[in-house]
Write a protein that holds these residues in place. Structure first.
Motif, PDB file in Angstrom:
ATOM      1  N   GLU A  65      21.366 -13.420 -32.258  1.00 47.03           N
ATOM      2  CA  GLU A  65      20.693 -12.832 -31.105  1.00 47.03           C
ATOM      3  C   GLU A  65      21.064 -11.354 -31.048  1.00 47.03           C
ATOM      4  N   GLU A  66      20.155 -10.550 -30.545  1.00 47.07           N
ATOM      5  CA  GLU A  66      20.423  -9.125 -30.418  1.00 47.07           C
ATOM      6  C   GLU A  66      21.455  -8.921 -29.311  1.00 47.07           C
ATOM      7  N   THR A  77      22.673  -6.835 -26.549  1.00 48.75           N
ATOM      8  CA  THR A  77      22.165  -5.730 -25.747  1.00 48.75           C
ATOM      9  C   THR A  77      22.918  -5.563 -24.439  1.00 48.75           C
TER      10      THR A  77
END
Lengths: 369, 152
Positions: free
Chosen positions: A305-306, A308
């Motif tokens: 998953e990114e 952020t």
């Protein structure tokens, strides 16, 4: 910079005497007993044990009394106490599947084996101040019901989903594989999940609650459901060297939260629910839930998953979750920094003098032209 | 832990007695010792000592172990004049209670049936408390029923 200064001994002694007096408060009010704290402020005791990372109800109750109810101070006292004791060893992992359950709820399945058992909960209370408590009204004995045989068997919700392969399974390496221990080696990054869970388990409830909340509001969203929260009593086993077989040390109350989160799949593996895990001493439901949200958020890299958001940043989360460390560094600011400040005063005076000098020079130059 | 050590019936019975001692209150251990008649000479192999044991959970409840936090534990080891050594490892900081449990463990090895009988009241008390708690918890079990929908 710290420079040794002397003085203040008498002031310190007298301040501590004043603290003892203020702690006792109005002498016409009966002194509180640690047994009263352990029994009647039980959830404060649970929190102090969890974040103090030391299971000892009587000691946590005493720490709360000594700290005048300041729970972070009480946690600090517990952490300090543990440094005075030798480490005998590591217990066998507790089997939360064998918990003698006093509370077990699931938001994902209505009819699960063993059922939904509310136990002693604040849920569904109206949050109205109860003046009967101030009047000292004895509660009636709680109702009883026959115990169904199936109540003894309460499989974890994650086991039900795992039966259909709808949820990821936890890896189970050999039990003699090394387990990270941040009381023996300082926190290092990247941290594995065992180290992360240890740090989160002793992490500040408020900090983890805020981070967990942030994931729900979109900062590292991962669509959680409470697969299950269970609270209950479990036996702790330990293998003393001199005996060579496992003996029961006694029983502890623990809280476990299984968070079930949205899917991850790949070319090889069809989509599956993913998991976040929370674990705390005593009845510490909010803490266990927040911890499970943050545990899942911290698995961002592992699940591709990114990253952020703050809750997904393991260095940010783990380096700031410990309230004893945090309070130590924040509160040290009030200790004497006279020399530091003197140096900065000199610096700011010099800067201002230089600016004034330059202005004067420029003005003279302009006048001369 | 060696599998044959725990599977032996002697060890299982000794563990059962140790479990009752671990769940007992100090006064219950006093009562058990009084029933048995206190042993004449008890030497401390190790004076009662309080330390820490790291408790462990498992990731997801069933995965790899992680360190959940410590607990205070008090241990004691004694030897009777007849030669039996007894041990106790208990959660908490009660040194006197751990020593009493260690004496009972030593006595168990000489007179298992008598010690089992002396500890029986503890088992009865614990079972009664657990049953009462289970009944109170059972009363909080949710019985769902489905509402009849308006359009039917």
């Amino acid at each position: 910079m710290y420079v040794a200064v002397k003085g203040g001994e008498a002031a310190i002694d007298n301040a501590h005497a004043l603290l003892a007096d203020a702690r006792r408060g109005d002498r016409s009010v009966p002194e509180i007993g640690t047994d009263q704290i352990a029994e009647q402020l039980a959830l404060a005791v649970d929190r102090v044990m969890t974040e103090g990372s030391l299971y000892d109800r009587d000691l946590a109750a005493l720490a709360i009394k000594q700290a005048r109810g300041d729970l972070i101070e009480a946690i600090f006292l517990l952490r300090a106490f543990r440094t005075t004791l030798p480490r005998f060893g590591y217990a066998e992992p507790v089997d939360t599947g064998a918990l003698r359950v006093r509370r077990r709820v699931s938001a994902t399945y209505k009819d699960l084996p063993g059922g939904q058992v509310l136990g002693p909960t604040f849920d569904y209370t109206h949050r109205l101040i109860d003046f009967a408590l101030a009047a000292g009204v004895e509660p009636p004995p709680p109702p009883e019901a026959p115990v169904a045989e199936e109540a003894a068997r309460m499989p974890r919700v994650t086991d039900l989903l795992a039966g259909e392969d709808l949820i990821e399974r936890e890896a189970r390496p050999a039990d003699d594989a090394p387990v990270a221990d941040l009381t023996r080696a300082p926190l290092a990054f990247p941290a594995d999940r065992d180290l992360r869970l240890q740090a989160l388990a002793r992490g500040d409830e408020g900090f983890l609650l805020a981070l967990g909340y942030s994931t729900q509001r979109g900062y590292g969203r991962n669509h959680p459901f409470v697969g299950e929260v269970r609270i209950g009593t479990v036996e702790v086993g330990f293998v003393p060297e001199e005996l060579g077989f496992e003996v029961p040390l006694g029983e502890v109350v623990v809280t476990e939260c299984q968070m079930v989160n949205q899917f991850v799949g790949s070319a090889e593996v069809p989509p599956q629910f993913t998991r976040g895990y929370g674990f705390a001493f005593g009845q510490s439901e909010r803490k266990a839930m927040a911890m499970a949200l943050v545990d899942r958020a911290l698995r961002a890299d592992e699940l591709d998953e990114e990253r952020t958001s703050p809750a997904q940043d393991e260095e940010f989360v783990l380096a700031h979750a410990d309230n004893v460390q945090a309070t130590g560094f924040v509160e040290h600011l009030k200790l004497p920094h006279y020399v530091d400040f003197q140096a900065e005063l000199d610096l700011v005076r010099r800067m201002r003098a230089e600016i004034a000098e330059r202005r004067e020079r420029d003005a003279n130059k302009e006048a001369a032209e | 832990m060696t599998p044959d050590a725990t599977s032996s019936p002697d060890i299982a019975a000794r563990r059962a007695a140790m479990t009752l001692c671990a769940l007992a209150r100090a006064d219950e251990l006093d009562a058990a010792l009084a029933t048995l008649g206190p042993p004449d000479a008890v030497a401390d192999l190790r004076r009662p000592e309080t330390g820490l044991v790291m408790l462990r959970g498992r990731v997801g409840g069933d995965g790899r172990p992680f360190n959940a936090g410590e607990a205070t534990v008090t241990r004691a080891a004694v030897r009777l004049s007849s030669g039996e050594a007894g041990f106790a490892w208990h959660l908490g900081r009660d040194a006197a209670r751990a020593r009493k449990a260690a004496i009972l463990d030593a006595l168990f090895q000489a007179r298992p049936d008598a010690v089992e009988a002396a500890l029986a009241p503890i088992g009865v008390r614990v079972a009664a408390e657990r049953a009462a708690e289970a009944r109170r918890v059972a009363a909080t079990k949710v019985d769902f029923f489905t509402m009849v929908r308006g359009e039917d």
